[in-house]
Every structure is written in structure tokens, then in C-alpha cells.
Write an enzyme that holds these catalytic residues in place. Structure first.
Site, PDB file in Angstrom:
ATOM      1  N   SER A  28       0.898  -1.151  -0.005  1.00 57.45           N
ATOM      2  CA  SER A  28      -0.127   0.086   0.072  1.00 57.45           C
ATOM      3  C   SER A  28       0.749   1.311  -0.135  1.00 57.45           C
ATOM      4  O   SER A  28       1.847   1.359   0.828  1.00 57.45           O
ATOM      5  CB  SER A  28      -1.043  -0.027   1.503  1.00 57.45           C
ATOM      6  OG  SER A  28      -1.699  -1.266   1.165  1.00 57.45           O
ATOM      7  N   HIS A  58      -3.290   0.692  -4.985  1.00 56.96           N
ATOM      8  CA  HIS A  58      -2.633  -0.455  -5.619  1.00 56.96           C
ATOM      9  C   HIS A  58      -3.088  -0.144  -7.063  1.00 56.96           C
ATOM     10  O   HIS A  58      -4.339  -0.191  -7.516  1.00 56.96           O
ATOM     11  CB  HIS A  58      -2.979  -1.855  -5.180  1.00 56.96           C
ATOM     12  CG  HIS A  58      -2.569  -2.184  -3.859  1.00 56.96           C
ATOM     13  ND1 HIS A  58      -0.988  -2.308  -3.545  1.00 56.96           N
ATOM     14  CD2 HIS A  58      -3.170  -2.311  -2.721  1.00 56.96           C
ATOM     15  CE1 HIS A  58      -0.947  -2.722  -2.299  1.00 56.96           C
ATOM     16  NE2 HIS A  58      -2.163  -2.696  -1.734  1.00 56.96           N
ATOM     17  N   HIS A  80      -5.071  -9.437  -1.124  1.00 59.66           N
ATOM     18  CA  HIS A  80      -5.026  -9.829   0.305  1.00 59.66           C
ATOM     19  C   HIS A  80      -5.646 -11.003   0.474  1.00 59.66           C
ATOM     20  O   HIS A  80      -6.926 -11.441  -0.141  1.00 59.66           O
ATOM     21  CB  HIS A  80      -5.366  -8.828   1.131  1.00 59.66           C
ATOM     22  CG  HIS A  80      -4.375  -7.515   1.029  1.00 59.66           C
ATOM     23  ND1 HIS A  80      -4.625  -6.423  -0.002  1.00 59.66           N
ATOM     24  CD2 HIS A  80      -3.136  -7.184   1.643  1.00 59.66           C
ATOM     25  CE1 HIS A  80      -3.474  -5.902  -0.021  1.00 59.66           C
ATOM     26  NE2 HIS A  80      -2.798  -6.031   1.200  1.00 59.66           N
ATOM     27  N   TYR A  82      -7.906 -11.153   2.930  1.00 62.58           N
ATOM     28  CA  TYR A  82      -9.173 -10.674   3.576  1.00 62.58           C
ATOM     29  C   TYR A  82     -10.074 -10.215   2.416  1.00 62.58           C
ATOM     30  O   TYR A  82     -11.266  -9.857   2.566  1.00 62.58           O
ATOM     31  CB  TYR A  82      -8.942  -9.407   4.546  1.00 62.58           C
ATOM     32  CG  TYR A  82      -8.287  -8.288   3.869  1.00 62.58           C
ATOM     33  CD1 TYR A  82      -8.760  -7.529   2.924  1.00 62.58           C
ATOM     34  CD2 TYR A  82      -6.716  -7.939   4.349  1.00 62.58           C
ATOM     35  CE1 TYR A  82      -8.050  -6.166   2.569  1.00 62.58           C
ATOM     36  CE2 TYR A  82      -6.404  -6.748   3.804  1.00 62.58           C
ATOM     37  CZ  TYR A  82      -6.823  -5.996   2.715  1.00 62.58           C
ATOM     38  OH  TYR A  82      -6.028  -4.964   2.339  1.00 62.58           O
ATOM     39  N   GLU A  83      -9.619 -10.054   1.168  1.00 59.46           N
ATOM     40  CA  GLU A  83     -10.561  -9.666   0.184  1.00 59.46           C
ATOM     41  C   GLU A  83     -11.498 -10.923  -0.430  1.00 59.46           C
ATOM     42  O   GLU A  83     -12.481 -10.812  -0.737  1.00 59.46           O
ATOM     43  CB  GLU A  83      -9.787  -9.228  -1.186  1.00 59.46           C
ATOM     44  CG  GLU A  83      -8.835  -7.867  -0.964  1.00 59.46           C
ATOM     45  CD  GLU A  83      -8.109  -7.610  -1.983  1.00 59.46           C
ATOM     46  OE1 GLU A  83      -8.369  -7.369  -3.193  1.00 59.46           O
ATOM     47  OE2 GLU A  83      -6.839  -7.506  -1.846  1.00 59.46           O
ATOM     48  N   ALA A 110       2.799  -2.207   4.202  1.00 59.18           N
ATOM     49  CA  ALA A 110       2.526  -1.153   5.196  1.00 59.18           C
ATOM     50  C   ALA A 110       2.405  -1.874   6.466  1.00 59.18           C
ATOM     51  O   ALA A 110       1.686  -2.985   6.466  1.00 59.18           O
ATOM     52  CB  ALA A 110       1.636  -0.262   4.652  1.00 59.18           C
ATOM     53  N   MET A 205      -1.186  -7.154   7.279  1.00 59.53           N
ATOM     54  CA  MET A 205      -2.120  -8.056   6.650  1.00 59.53           C
ATOM     55  C   MET A 205      -1.740  -8.716   5.366  1.00 59.53           C
ATOM     56  O   MET A 205      -2.745  -9.107   4.646  1.00 59.53           O
ATOM     57  CB  MET A 205      -3.562  -7.271   6.485  1.00 59.53           C
ATOM     58  CG  MET A 205      -4.064  -6.552   7.511  1.00 59.53           C
ATOM     59  SD  MET A 205      -5.423  -5.375   7.205  1.00 59.53           S
ATOM     60  CE  MET A 205      -5.745  -4.362   8.713  1.00 59.53           C
ATOM     61  N   SER A 206      -0.754  -8.905   5.261  1.00 59.06           N
ATOM     62  CA  SER A 206      -0.026  -9.523   4.021  1.00 59.06           C
ATOM     63  C   SER A 206       1.363 -10.043   4.145  1.00 59.06           C
ATOM     64  O   SER A 206       1.589 -10.426   5.261  1.00 59.06           O
ATOM     65  CB  SER A 206       0.020  -8.193   2.820  1.00 59.06           C
ATOM     66  OG  SER A 206       1.117  -7.513   3.376  1.00 59.06           O
ATOM     67  N   ASN A 229       2.220   3.393  11.301  1.00 56.81           N
ATOM     68  CA  ASN A 229       1.548   3.833  12.498  1.00 56.81           C
ATOM     69  C   ASN A 229       1.943   2.915  13.434  1.00 56.81           C
ATOM     70  O   ASN A 229       2.511   1.937  13.376  1.00 56.81           O
ATOM     71  CB  ASN A 229      -0.103   3.577  12.408  1.00 56.81           C
ATOM     72  CG  ASN A 229      -0.485   2.232  11.773  1.00 56.81           C
ATOM     73  OD1 ASN A 229      -0.326   1.828  10.875  1.00 56.81           O
ATOM     74  ND2 ASN A 229      -0.691   1.165  12.845  1.00 56.81           N
ATOM     75  N   HIS A 241      -7.196   3.057   6.822  1.00 56.71           N
ATOM     76  CA  HIS A 241      -6.264   2.636   5.712  1.00 56.71           C
ATOM     77  C   HIS A 241      -6.045   4.079   5.020  1.00 56.71           C
ATOM     78  O   HIS A 241      -4.785   4.096   4.386  1.00 56.71           O
ATOM     79  CB  HIS A 241      -7.477   1.932   4.733  1.00 56.71           C
ATOM     80  CG  HIS A 241      -6.673   1.626   3.550  1.00 56.71           C
ATOM     81  ND1 HIS A 241      -5.580   0.811   3.376  1.00 56.71           N
ATOM     82  CD2 HIS A 241      -7.084   1.899   2.188  1.00 56.71           C
ATOM     83  CE1 HIS A 241      -5.377   0.572   2.156  1.00 56.71           C
ATOM     84  NE2 HIS A 241      -6.173   1.207   1.483  1.00 56.71           N
TER      85      HIS A 241
HETATM   86  N1  HPA Z   1      -2.380  -3.206  11.376  1.00 56.42           N
HETATM   87  C1  HPA Z   1      -2.466  -4.119  10.400  1.00 56.42           C
HETATM   88  N2  HPA Z   1      -1.989  -3.746   9.143  1.00 56.42           N
HETATM   89  C2  HPA Z   1      -1.457  -2.628   9.018  1.00 56.42           C
HETATM   90  C3  HPA Z   1      -1.452  -1.458  10.239  1.00 56.42           C
HETATM   91  C4  HPA Z   1      -1.834  -2.180  11.389  1.00 56.42           C
HETATM   92  O1  HPA Z   1      -1.851  -1.330  12.390  1.00 56.42           O
HETATM   93  N3  HPA Z   1      -0.832  -0.598   9.413  1.00 56.42           N
HETATM   94  C5  HPA Z   1      -0.775  -0.851   8.226  1.00 56.42           C
HETATM   95  N4  HPA Z   1      -1.080  -2.098   8.002  1.00 56.42           N
END
Ligand code: HPA
Length: 265
Positions: A28, A58, A80, A82-83, A110, A205-206, A229, A241
Site C-alpha cells: 500500500s 494499488h 490480500h 481478507y479480500e 505497510a 495483513m499481507s 502507524n 486505511h
Molecule cells: N495493522 C495491520 N496492518 C497494518 C497496520 C496495522 O496497524 N498499519 C498498516 N497496515
């Protein structure tokens, strides 16, 4: 002919026959690199069976071309888990990469940080990972090849190369353990505390399913996180996001320098 062989032929017809030295899967907000490659872009929609990566930020296309003098295949946009609920959603793209003759895979993502010394904008080289999402992309694979050893999942040689490249560029690239949560909801503060206890340094998440698939296919793999973050509950900042996409460029410029230097060798 297998599906991956068919698609590899289609791609070679467009982009040429030389095998890519590296496959790159960009996370991302980290897709800028793909736009700078001199090469041939094939939209995923031209590649039957390729996932339609649905996450904003993307560009769903495969670019094959030259970056810093190296032949690379860049997947702009991954799908991903989750999709679709399919952990093996990136299997066909990675099979095609292997079919094209590629032997090395670099992934970027990310991630949320669990460590005060990894603030937003920092990079983290994955030394290892925890597949905490509770699934595996090789579930259902029938051959004994499914029992993939994961001790060397994050290739020592490529990591050393990435560290050296970062040092040469004056970029901090500490190593850490990445914990894969399924998403798409972000973690709770309790889950973040749990991940810390388990030994994780960042959450995302990836990447982990692609590393497992990559090892299954015999690819040497390495991955770098851009911290966007602090994990839930570790700072007052909100997590979203939008925030991830807004913060990714902070680290992306550094990441691009490191990857370019790494490729120059
Ligand atoms: N958690 C999960 N996936 C992420 C995060 C997070 O805090 N930040 C960016 N991708």
C-alpha cells in the site's frame, strides 16, 4: 500446458524472453517504483486467473522491465487474504513468476509498529514472521512439497544485501518479526499486546502468505515493512486505511533508495 506456463508465454510474448532476476510485490502506497520502470505493463485483467487486487492505493498490473540495470517483474498491487478468504490468492502470480525463470522475491508492505524505536516512517527488514491469521496458503495442496521448511523463509543473503544497501544510503533498516493478522479490521489493543508478548515487532495483513508460497515454489524471499502507524493502543493517533496511505510515502522514499541500491549491487 499449465495455466502458469500459458500466462508466462503470454507475458514473454509481450515483454521478452529474459528471465527476471527479481520479483517485486509492492504494498500500500509503495507502488511508485513500478511507475519508474522502463518496461512493459500488463494489466491483471489481461491475465486470466490473476486476482483483481481491490485495495485502493494499488495499480493491478505486472510490469516487466529494467530497474537499476536489473531485469525485474513488479507486481503493482497484491491481493490480500481478507479480500476473498483465500490465503492462496497470490499463488498463480507467483507460479507465473517462477515460470518466467525468476528465483528471487522481494516484498514490501505497510505495517503497524509494536516498538517505540520504530515510529511511523521507519523501515523494518523482516527477520522472521508469525503466521497469526490462523490459515495457510498451502492448505489443500496434495503433494508432499506442501511440508515446506520455514527456517530460512527470510533469505540471509538477500537480507545482508538489503542491510548493506541501506547502510550505503544512510538509511536505518533494523530487523524485526512481522506478525500476520488476517484483517481487514485493524487489531484491538489487546491483540497488539498479545502480539508483543509473542515476540512480534510489527503487524500487518499481507506478505506472509506470499512468503510461504514463494518458499513452496523455491523462491528466495525477503521483505521490508514501511511503518505507517503505531499498533492499536500504542499511540493516540487514529488508525485507518486512509492514514496508512497518507503515511506510506514517508518511508517509501527511503525504501526506494534502499531497493535501488540493492539492485545496483
Ligand atoms: N495493522 C495491520 N496492518 C497494518 C497496520 C496495522 O496497524 N498499519 C498498516 N497496515
Amino acid at each position: 500446458m499449465s495455466k502458469s506456463a500459458e500466462l508466462a508465454r503470454l507475458i514473454r510474448d509481450r515483454a521478452g524472453y529474459a528471465a527476471p532476476e527479481y520479483g517485486l510485490i509492492l504494498g500500500s502506497g509503495l507502488g511508485h517504483l513500478a511507475a519508474t520502470i522502463e518496461g512493459v505493463a500488463t494489466p491483471y485483467s489481461d491475465l486470466p486467473g490473476f486476482p483483481h487486487a481491490g485495495v485502493s492505493g494499488h495499480v493491478p498490473q505486472l510490469v516487466i522491465g529494467t530497474l537499476e540495470g536489473r531485469r525485474v517483474a513488479v507486481f503493482g498491487g497484491r491481493a490480500h487474504y481478507y479480500e476473498s478468504g483465500r490465503a492462496d490468492i497470490m499463488r498463480l502470480p507467483l507460479e507465473v513468476l517462477r515460470e518466467l525463470g525468476c528465483e528471487r522475491l522481494i516484498l514490501t508492505n505497510a505495517a503497524g509498529s509494536l516498538r517505540a524505536d520504530l515510529p511511523p516512517g521507519a523501515l523494518m527488514l523482516l527477520s522472521d514472521h508469525i503466521a497469526f491469521a490462523g490459515t495457510n496458503p498451502l492448505i489443500g495442496e496434495a503433494s508432499d512439497a506442501r511440508f515446506v521448511p520455514m527456517t530460512d523463509a527470510h533469505d540471509a543473503g538477500m537480507r545482508a544485501g538489503l542491510k548493506a544497501a541501506a547502510e550505503a544510503e544512510g538509511v536505518d533498516l533494523p530487523e524485526g518479526v512481522y506478525c500476520w493478522f488476517s484483517g481487514p479490521s485493524f487489531e484491538t489493543p489487546a491483540e497488539i499486546r498479545a502480539a508483543r508478548v509473542l515476540g512480534a515487532d510489527a503487524v500487518g495483513m499481507s506478505t506472509v502468505p506470499e512468503i510461504i508460497l514463494g518458499r513452496f515454489l523455491g523462491l528466495r524471499c525477503a521483505a521490508v515493512s514501511v511503518i505507517t502507524n503505531m499498533g492499536a493502543g500504542l499511540s493516540d493517533e487514529s488508525i485507518s486505511h486512509e492514514h496508512t496511505k497518507a503515511m506510506a510515502p514517508l518511508g517509501a522514499a527511503k525504501l526506494e533508495k534502499v531497493l535501488r541500491r540493492f539492485l545496483r549491487g
